[in-house]
Write a protein that holds these residues in place. Structure first.
Motif, short mmCIF file in Angstrom:
data_model
loop_
_atom_site.label_atom_id
_atom_site.label_comp_id
_atom_site.label_asym_id
_atom_site.label_seq_id
_atom_site.Cartn_x
_atom_site.Cartn_y
_atom_site.Cartn_z
N ILE A 1 2.62 29.60 -14.51
CA ILE A 1 1.33 28.93 -14.46
C ILE A 1 1.32 27.73 -15.39
N HIS A 2 0.71 26.64 -14.95
CA HIS A 2 0.59 25.43 -15.75
C HIS A 2 -0.46 25.67 -16.83
N PRO A 3 -0.24 25.18 -18.06
CA PRO A 3 -1.20 25.43 -19.14
C PRO A 3 -2.60 24.88 -18.87
N LEU A 4 -2.71 23.80 -18.11
CA LEU A 4 -4.04 23.30 -17.75
C LEU A 4 -4.74 24.27 -16.81
N GLN A 5 -3.99 24.82 -15.84
CA GLN A 5 -4.56 25.82 -14.94
C GLN A 5 -4.95 27.08 -15.71
N LEU A 6 -4.13 27.46 -16.67
CA LEU A 6 -4.44 28.61 -17.51
C LEU A 6 -5.76 28.39 -18.25
N ALA A 7 -5.92 27.22 -18.85
CA ALA A 7 -7.13 26.93 -19.62
C ALA A 7 -8.36 26.92 -18.73
N LEU A 8 -8.25 26.39 -17.52
CA LEU A 8 -9.37 26.39 -16.58
C LEU A 8 -9.71 27.80 -16.11
N ASP A 9 -8.69 28.59 -15.83
CA ASP A 9 -8.93 29.95 -15.36
C ASP A 9 -9.57 30.81 -16.46
N VAL B 1 0.42 35.60 -21.45
CA VAL B 1 0.66 34.89 -20.20
C VAL B 1 1.95 34.07 -20.30
N LYS B 2 2.90 34.38 -19.42
CA LYS B 2 4.12 33.58 -19.34
C LYS B 2 3.78 32.26 -18.63
N ALA B 3 3.72 31.18 -19.42
CA ALA B 3 3.24 29.90 -18.91
C ALA B 3 4.33 28.85 -18.93
N LYS B 4 4.10 27.83 -18.16
CA LYS B 4 5.04 26.71 -18.06
C LYS B 4 4.94 25.84 -19.30
N GLY B 5 6.06 25.34 -19.77
CA GLY B 5 6.06 24.42 -20.90
C GLY B 5 5.88 23.00 -20.44
N ALA B 6 4.63 22.60 -20.19
CA ALA B 6 4.33 21.28 -19.66
C ALA B 6 3.89 20.34 -20.78
N ILE B 7 4.46 19.15 -20.81
CA ILE B 7 4.11 18.18 -21.84
C ILE B 7 2.71 17.63 -21.59
N SER B 8 1.90 17.57 -22.62
CA SER B 8 0.52 17.08 -22.47
C SER B 8 0.51 15.56 -22.49
N PRO B 9 -0.54 14.95 -21.93
CA PRO B 9 -0.59 13.48 -21.87
C PRO B 9 -0.50 12.82 -23.23
N ILE B 10 -1.12 13.40 -24.25
CA ILE B 10 -1.10 12.74 -25.56
C ILE B 10 0.30 12.75 -26.17
N VAL B 11 1.04 13.85 -25.98
CA VAL B 11 2.41 13.90 -26.49
C VAL B 11 3.31 12.98 -25.67
N LEU B 12 3.10 12.96 -24.36
CA LEU B 12 3.90 12.10 -23.50
C LEU B 12 3.69 10.63 -23.84
N ALA B 13 2.44 10.26 -24.07
CA ALA B 13 2.12 8.85 -24.34
C ALA B 13 2.67 8.40 -25.68
N THR B 14 2.65 9.29 -26.66
CA THR B 14 3.06 8.88 -28.00
C THR B 14 4.53 9.17 -28.28
N ALA B 15 5.21 9.82 -27.34
CA ALA B 15 6.63 10.10 -27.53
C ALA B 15 7.45 9.49 -26.39
N ASP B 16 6.93 8.39 -25.81
CA ASP B 16 7.59 7.81 -24.65
C ASP B 16 8.82 7.00 -25.01
N LYS B 17 8.97 6.68 -26.31
CA LYS B 17 10.17 5.98 -26.76
C LYS B 17 10.78 6.78 -27.90
#
Length: 581
Positions: A383-391, A558-574
């Motif tokens: 399960i994606h962590p965003l889906q987990l949080a919504l559920d 809950v065994k969840a997917k390790g998905a990178i969040s937008p804030i980490v992606l945006a600030t770790a893009d380089k």
């Protein structure tokens, strides 16, 4: 003449705190603090004994944030060192917790007394006020001073150190009470009222604007002005954003609430800030979260107004085009008066345009998530962590409390709160660590929420790393019969850090961030609670409902997917920017 009754210094301390309205003390009982504990027992205060002093500090902080009334964290000398992280967390969120240390003897200070530590110096940079009580006759004076400092102006934690020889020595029970103030019960703190000319200038800038927006911060919450903010937002039609990391000032389902003033966790904030002609920061600080007031977050084309209830905040906000020393309520009332008197020039479609941006973002995000979830269900993915949080939120009622803890877990949950709010979801309250992202505070915050709202279901959504940082504090929930539900977003490691490493390291690998397969649910069962393992999304909601209905402190692992969040992606893009700074 009858001889005056004498009591120990610790009893004088307890009575002084009781006079101030303190109802809850959080501690790890130790010998240095016994006289104070005797006094608390005499006064009938609620005492929660914790397995660790950091837990006691976080519980006091959580209680204070929810009630806006100072709670006490009482520790011994060595325990003070354990409580320092909780002190830092409270300091970051301006939480007026009263930290009290039973300290080494005053008589031999500096000579290597038993458990001697310079607690006053250590606490000084993390509190508004840190002092040692050097005379038993001044105990009530120091408590009075500490309370007033903690709650006035720029609120924040304070620290009092009571040496063991004063703690145990006897004094007249009315010691110190012959001096002013004679009445030392709690009084509401003084509020800053605006200079008329400066108020007129700030209100004039907003009233003349076509596209103003308001960013609410800590000061609105601690001054108790969120209802005025809600009224002003509804009547004025001004979009309201929330500074990241603190309490939500408007319910996420409110028409004027847009989301976090963070272009990564809520991308429409970029449009709003770029298009605004006036940006009002009310009760907030121009710190790193707000790029210190600079472009590109807040463009040169926008007038920046900072409204703060203390000179400390005004000093910090020197970069603003206009600063106003004022209680947030006085400023909001002045805005309402300007609108009432026909001085309001806001563009009719400005709020609607921002709501449309929020709608488009929500629908696009939910559509992408639906596709991601369908793929995971088709191929057996986690399960994606965003889906987990919504559920998790979907299983909660309108009076229930959501507590969040973790790195990516926190970031995804913030996005989920906005999405669910857009869909009309109501919650009783939301609580999470603040500017320092202190992992491990979540369990204590959840117990604090349950202690204040015993009839509400309290759900903690925690990353596995965050739970490992402070999870054993869940024993307090069992001990005090305050059942909470802990949902572990279990991706098997420190995902936020691993994702940064993968963008920083030349090899593209991550290192020293993986965990073994930890059976968190079995841990809860072993403690006498309820535990379930969830490996697919279809198992999640039934498991959540069983956990909530169990009446026990429960864990849904809950065994969840390790998905990178937008804030980490945006600030770790380089590679050279692989940090959330």
């Amino acid at each position: 003449m009858a001889e005056k009754k004498r009591v120990r210094g610790g009893v004088l301390l307890a009575r002084a705190l009781h006079r101030k309205g303190v109802e809850h003390v959080f501690t790890l009982a130790g010998g240095f603090c016994n006289p104070a504990l005797e006094g608390f027992m005499e006064c009938g205060l609620s005492i929660i004994n914790c397995p660790h002093e950091q837990t006691a500090g976080h519980l006091a902080d959580g209680h204070t944030r929810i009630t806006r009334r100072p709670a006490v964290c009482l520790v011994g000398p060595e325990g003070f060192a354990n409580a320092v992280p909780a002190m830092m967390e409270a300091w970051g969120e301006r939480s007026p917790v009263i930290f009290v240390t039973g300290s080494s003897t005053l008589k031999r200070r500096g000579a290597g007394g038993f458990k001697e530590i310079d607690d006053v110096a250590i606490a000084a940079p993390l509190t508004k006020f840190s002092a040692s009580i050097t005379d038993g006759a001044r105990i009530s004076e120091f408590v009075d001073r500490a309370f007033k400092i903690a709650q006035s102006g720029y609120p924040g934690a304070v620290h009092l150190s009571l040496p063991v020889d004063i703690m145990f020595s006897s004094f007249d029970e009315d010691a110190g009470l012959a001096e002013r103030p004679f009445e030392r019960a709690h009084r509401p703190p003084a509020r800053a009222w605006p200079e008329p000319a400066r108020l007129a200038e700030a209100v004039g800038l907003v009233a003349e604007a076509k596209r103003p927006l308001l960013i609410g911060g800590h000061g609105v919450w601690w001054s108790g002005r969120e209802d005025q903010l809600k009224t002003a937002a509804a009547r004025l039609g001004i979009p309201v954003f929330n500074i990241p990391y603190h309490r939500k000032l408007l319910p996420a389902e409110s028409a004027a609430h847009m989301g976090l003033a963070d272009i990564h966790q809520y991308p429409p904030a970029k449009f709003a800030l770029e298009e605004a002609d006036v940006v009002v920061m009310c009760g907030g600080r121009l710190d790193n979260q707000m790029n210190f007031g600079n472009p590109p977050l807040i463009p040169k084309t926008a007038k920046l107004i900072c409204v703060n209830g203390s000179h400390e905040e005004v000093d910090l906000n020197r970069a603003a085009d206009c600063t106003l020393l004022s209680d947030p309520g006085a400023f909001l009332d002045a805005l309402l008066d300007a609108e009432k008197n026909g001085r309001w020039n806001l563009a009719a479609d400005w709020l609607g345009l921002n709501r449309e941006k929020r709608r488009a973002w929500a629908e696009h995000t939910l559509s992408d998530l639906k596709k991601e979830t369908a793929r995971a269900e088709a191929d057996g993915g986690k399960i994606h962590p965003l889906q987990l949080a919504l559920d998790v939120q979907s299983a909660m009622g309108g009076g229930d409390w959501l507590v969040i803890d973790g790195g990516n877990t926190h970031f995804w949950s913030e996005i989920a709160v906005n999405l669910a709010g857009w869909q009309g979801k109501k919650l009783g309250g939301i609580l999470h660590p603040g500017a320092f992202s202190m992992l491990g505070a979540g369990v204590a915050f959840a117990v604090a929420a349950k202690n204040v709202h015993p009839k509400s279901t309290v759900v903690l959504l925690s990353g596995d790393g965050a739970f490992l940082s402070g999870g054993l504090s869940v024993e307090v929930a069992f001990q005090e019969k305050l059942p909470v539900v802990v949902v572990i977003d279990n991706n098997g490691g420190l995902g936020c850090i691993a994702q940064q490493q993968e963008r920083l390291f030349a090899s593209g690998a991550h290192f020293a961030t993986d965990f073994r397969d930890i059976p968190f649910h079995s841990m809860f069962e072993g403690l006498g609670g309820h535990g379930e393992l969830v490996e697919t999304r279809e198992q999640l909601l039934p498991a959540l409902r069983r956990a909530m209905a169990s009446g026990k402190t429960a864990c849904v692992n809950v065994k969840a997917k390790g998905a990178i969040s937008p804030i980490v992606l945006a600030t770790a893009d380089k590679r050279e920017k692989a940090s959330i700074e």
